[in-house]
Motif scaffolding. Structure first.
Motif, mmCIF file in Angstrom:
data_model
loop_
_atom_site.group_PDB
_atom_site.id
_atom_site.type_symbol
_atom_site.label_atom_id
_atom_site.label_comp_id
_atom_site.label_asym_id
_atom_site.label_seq_id
_atom_site.Cartn_x
_atom_site.Cartn_y
_atom_site.Cartn_z
ATOM 1 N N SER A 138 0.815 -1.222 0.000
ATOM 2 C CA SER A 138 0.000 0.000 0.000
ATOM 3 C C SER A 138 0.844 1.266 0.000
ATOM 4 N N GLN A 139 2.137 1.133 0.245
ATOM 5 C CA GLN A 139 3.007 2.303 0.263
ATOM 6 C C GLN A 139 4.009 2.251 -0.895
ATOM 7 N N ASP A 140 5.048 1.423 -0.779
ATOM 8 C CA ASP A 140 6.117 1.396 -1.787
ATOM 9 C C ASP A 140 5.600 1.011 -3.167
ATOM 10 N N LEU A 141 4.869 -0.101 -3.242
ATOM 11 C CA LEU A 141 4.385 -0.565 -4.537
ATOM 12 C C LEU A 141 3.375 0.409 -5.123
ATOM 13 N N ARG A 142 2.442 0.860 -4.313
ATOM 14 C CA ARG A 142 1.421 1.781 -4.809
ATOM 15 C C ARG A 142 2.049 3.069 -5.320
ATOM 16 N N GLN A 143 3.007 3.613 -4.585
ATOM 17 C CA GLN A 143 3.661 4.851 -5.005
ATOM 18 C C GLN A 143 4.363 4.661 -6.346
ATOM 19 N N LEU A 144 5.040 3.525 -6.504
ATOM 20 C CA LEU A 144 5.753 3.271 -7.754
ATOM 21 C C LEU A 144 4.779 3.123 -8.924
ATOM 22 N N VAL A 145 3.704 2.372 -8.722
ATOM 23 C CA VAL A 145 2.722 2.194 -9.796
ATOM 24 C C VAL A 145 2.047 3.522 -10.125
#
Length: 204
Positions: free
Chosen positions: A124-131
């Protein structure tokens, strides 16, 4: 300040992580035991516990290492590159990961199927921000007429699904194809599929 590990300690730690990856990717966290991991690593259970205090600790260490590897292919998508080539290169990298790291892919899939209790924050943080960042890039390419209209999030989801399938459902894929290496034809098919979808109509 802790002392650096000896070569034997480094070797044993690596053996435990490799064994843990093999066991967890087959049975998941709940279905795996320390005894299985110790046996696969060629160590006694007390020796294993010297390096990792619990099964959960091994699992968490593997996931933390895996997350960096998992994000890397998408991070490499260059906003200044040729849009279609950049997206296809991402497809290539994801398929290569399925070929080269099938156990890691299955470990990740098992974690997700369990509700991602160990990596929910990262998703919900690292992956979401990258996407989110790459979605902006893809929409800019679309607005400039460099690719056909496409929902950037569902594009990424479809790339994940179509590439990770070859690792997560390896047994099913090979049962259907027999002795044929699934990766021989997979990239040609996916390249054609995404190229046709992304090429603006005027350029087709």
């Amino acid at each position: 300040m802790s002392k650096p590990e000896t070569r034997i300690q480094q070797r044993n730690r690596a053996a435990i992580l490799s064994a843990g990856l093999e066991i967890f990717s087959q049975y998941g966290l709940r279905g795996s035991t320390l005894d299985q991991i110790a046996e696969s690593a060629g160590l006694s259970k007390p020796n294993l516990l010297y390096y990792f205090r619990s099964k959960d600790a091994i699992y968490t260490a593997l996931l933390e290492r895996l997350l960096d590897t998992w994000l890397d292919p998408l991070e490499k998508m260059d906003p200044n590159g040729d849009p279609i080539q950049e997206i296809l290169a991402y497809v290539h990298r994801k398929l290569a990961m399925s070929k080269d790291y099938p156990r890691e892919s299955r470990l990740f899939a098992n974690e997700i199927l369990q509700g991602a209790p160990h990596i929910a924050d990262h998703l919900s943080q690292d992956l979401r921000q990258l996407v989110d960042e790459k979605a902006v890039v893809i929409k800019e390419w679309e607005a400039a007429g460099k690719i056909a209209p496409v929902d950037p999030y569902h594009l990424v989801f479809s790339i994940w699904a179509m590439t990770q399938h070859y690792a997560d459902f390896d047994v099913q894929v090979r049962a259907v194809l027999g002795e044929t290496d699934p990766f021989d034809g997979a990239m040609t098919y996916l390249d054609t599929l995404f190229r046709r979808m992304l090429t603006p109509k005027a350029d087709v």
